[in-house]
Design an enzyme around this catalytic site. Sequence first.
Site, PDB file in Angstrom:
ATOM      1  N   GLU A 159     -24.613  28.992  89.131  1.00  0.00           N
ATOM      2  CA  GLU A 159     -23.279  29.486  88.738  1.00  0.00           C
ATOM      3  C   GLU A 159     -22.560  30.276  89.830  1.00  0.00           C
ATOM      4  O   GLU A 159     -22.033  31.349  89.567  1.00  0.00           O
ATOM      5  CB  GLU A 159     -23.394  30.317  87.453  1.00  0.00           C
ATOM      6  N   ASN A 201     -26.969  24.551  90.271  1.00  0.00           N
ATOM      7  CA  ASN A 201     -26.779  24.404  88.825  1.00  0.00           C
ATOM      8  C   ASN A 201     -25.534  25.167  88.372  1.00  0.00           C
ATOM      9  O   ASN A 201     -25.334  26.318  88.771  1.00  0.00           O
ATOM     10  CB  ASN A 201     -28.029  24.992  88.133  1.00  0.00           C
ATOM     11  N   HIS A 237     -22.978  22.865  78.443  1.00  0.00           N
ATOM     12  CA  HIS A 237     -22.815  23.620  77.187  1.00  0.00           C
ATOM     13  C   HIS A 237     -21.484  23.149  76.605  1.00  0.00           C
ATOM     14  O   HIS A 237     -20.415  23.576  77.049  1.00  0.00           O
ATOM     15  CB  HIS A 237     -22.785  25.131  77.470  1.00  0.00           C
ATOM     16  N   GLU A 264     -28.883  22.074  80.681  1.00  0.00           N
ATOM     17  CA  GLU A 264     -28.866  23.095  79.603  1.00  0.00           C
ATOM     18  C   GLU A 264     -28.066  22.588  78.406  1.00  0.00           C
ATOM     19  O   GLU A 264     -27.284  23.333  77.801  1.00  0.00           O
ATOM     20  CB  GLU A 264     -28.249  24.406  80.121  1.00  0.00           C
ATOM     21  N   ASP A 266     -26.317  21.682  75.133  1.00  0.00           N
ATOM     22  CA  ASP A 266     -26.167  22.021  73.719  1.00  0.00           C
ATOM     23  C   ASP A 266     -24.722  21.726  73.348  1.00  0.00           C
ATOM     24  O   ASP A 266     -23.837  21.752  74.198  1.00  0.00           O
ATOM     25  CB  ASP A 266     -26.599  23.456  73.364  1.00  0.00           C
TER      26      ASP A 266
HETATM   27  O1  9MR Z   1     -30.329  31.371  77.004  1.00  0.00           O
HETATM   28  C1  9MR Z   1     -30.308  32.503  77.841  1.00  0.00           C
HETATM   29  C2  9MR Z   1     -30.209  33.776  76.989  1.00  0.00           C
HETATM   30  O2  9MR Z   1     -31.397  33.959  76.261  1.00  0.00           O
HETATM   31  C3  9MR Z   1     -29.939  34.972  77.879  1.00  0.00           C
HETATM   32  O3  9MR Z   1     -29.697  36.096  77.062  1.00  0.00           O
HETATM   33  C4  9MR Z   1     -28.767  34.691  78.770  1.00  0.00           C
HETATM   34  C5  9MR Z   1     -28.522  35.869  79.680  1.00  0.00           C
HETATM   35  O4  9MR Z   1     -27.501  35.663  80.581  1.00  0.00           O
HETATM   36  O5  9MR Z   1     -29.006  33.535  79.552  1.00  0.00           O
HETATM   37  C6  9MR Z   1     -29.118  32.401  78.764  1.00  0.00           C
HETATM   38  O6  9MR Z   1     -29.268  31.245  79.556  1.00  0.00           O
HETATM   39  C7  9MR Z   1     -28.189  30.948  80.437  1.00  0.00           C
HETATM   40  C8  9MR Z   1     -28.777  30.255  81.636  1.00  0.00           C
HETATM   41  O7  9MR Z   1     -29.775  31.030  82.212  1.00  0.00           O
HETATM   42  C9  9MR Z   1     -27.703  29.909  82.664  1.00  0.00           C
HETATM   43  N1  9MR Z   1     -26.620  29.185  82.077  1.00  0.00           N
HETATM   44  C10 9MR Z   1     -26.055  29.737  80.854  1.00  0.00           C
HETATM   45  C11 9MR Z   1     -27.152  29.999  79.835  1.00  0.00           C
HETATM   46  C12 9MR Z   1     -26.562  30.496  78.542  1.00  0.00           C
HETATM   47  O8  9MR Z   1     -25.954  31.733  78.716  1.00  0.00           O
END
Ligand code: 9MR
Length: 450
Positions: A159, A201, A237, A264, A266
């Site tokens: 990101e 990513n 997402h 990722e 969903d």
């Molecule tokens: O799913 C993850 C969640 O449990 C955490 O609280 C969050 C913290 O920033 O990160 C989520 O996963 C993220 C991933 O690492 C990167 N892309 C976005 C995902 C959803 O926020």
Amino acid sequence: MPIPRGRSLLLTVVAAGVAAAASIAVIGTAEAATTLGASAAQTGRYYGAAVAAGRLGDATYTGILNREFNSVTAENEMKWDATEPAQGRFTYANGDRILNQGIAMGAKVRGHALLWHQQQPGWARSMSGAALRNAAINHVTQVATHYRGRIHSWDVVNEAFADGGSGARRDSNLQRTGNDWIEAAFRAARAADPGAKLCYNDYNTDGVNAKSTGIYNMVRDFKARGVPIDCVGFQSHLGTGISGDYQANLQRFADLGVDVQITELDVAQGGNQANIYATVTRACLAVARCTGITVWGIRDSDSWRTGENPLLFDNSGNRKAAYNSVLSALNAGGPTSPGPSPSSPGPSPSTPSGDGCTATVSLNAWNGGYVATVRVTAGATAVNGWAVGVTLPSGSAVTNVWGATSSGAGATMSFRNVDYNRQIAAGGSIEFGFQGTGAGPGSASSCRVG
Ligand code: 9MR
């Protein structure tokens, strides 16, 4: 480890002496159709899930995981705040739980994520400049070294691009260390784990848009300049719709010579969830270099998107309509994905000649620091113990070493083998490395046996 049902059937068929390949293939296909992982494997792809270490004790969760998936990603456990809570103190217990779960399943393990502007430990958030750059590269080196040889793909950088129409990098403490922070991270990751595919990513890249084009231009530039990048992750997402050029966007990245992965996935349940899942699946299958799909959790109740029910299993672990549409799309097939590409070669070993050994240094340097990778190559006779001497420019200091022990300080450093790389076959080579501050060493180094 349970034997996958397809494999035990195949063994039975072979043991019974039924040699007709066609019937074996038919049985294999019919068996493979019943789970996400096995159906994806029919075209050489994986189907994975993000896994939370804290849920592995939940029998419903782990039951679905074991049954359906052939890749796992640590949802949070391999991130910077989890793996280096205090500077230089590394904690791998939860990351290792997910790694071991993946190994026990015979699954691939995706590493997520070495550097990200979020989920940094507090100590890193308050750093800047060369100190942060050195800490970040050390983090990449240490974590990738810990998991060396066991990670299929690493999200090296997550990101780093801004949303909106600029197509530019996102502002962050890492970005402010210099625009080359991403390539420095990829070079350090390659040096630490040459066997892992190295991915960039990001999200909001689900079609041709300003953000995905910014990333596309970076990848094209990296490929042109030999920066080691192997794959691009599309988080996906998704809401209630999907861009019409989702597949075309994957394809344009693949055409740059990198793999693409859906990392990722969903999808909000409010819209046409099952169709959108099927569209993503078909898009990946249609792109030969789309090597796999990961959903970001297992049951709706495991999702970070509370209330949106965006996953393939409901709160009780039942398959949803979206699950069935993914499975059918996977079973409809597509071109086979290319197999794993060999990791890019390190510096070419010197041609063995005579006894003794040679050492070559390759450098990943930035303003204020460097990672040096040293390849030690045996001559025509096998080596049993070696020592390498490296001359450092003034002001340079070694801060950590892997794959060797070091002695000396200042201008001349000596590195000796550790137990596991003491022996080098005739003509063979091993690598060790070190990180330092200041300017890095030149390529000149000495090597002696003993
Ligand atoms: O799913 C993850 C969640 O449990 C955490 O609280 C969050 C913290 O920033 O990160 C989520 O996963 C993220 C991933 O690492 C990167 N892309 C976005 C995902 C959803 O926020």
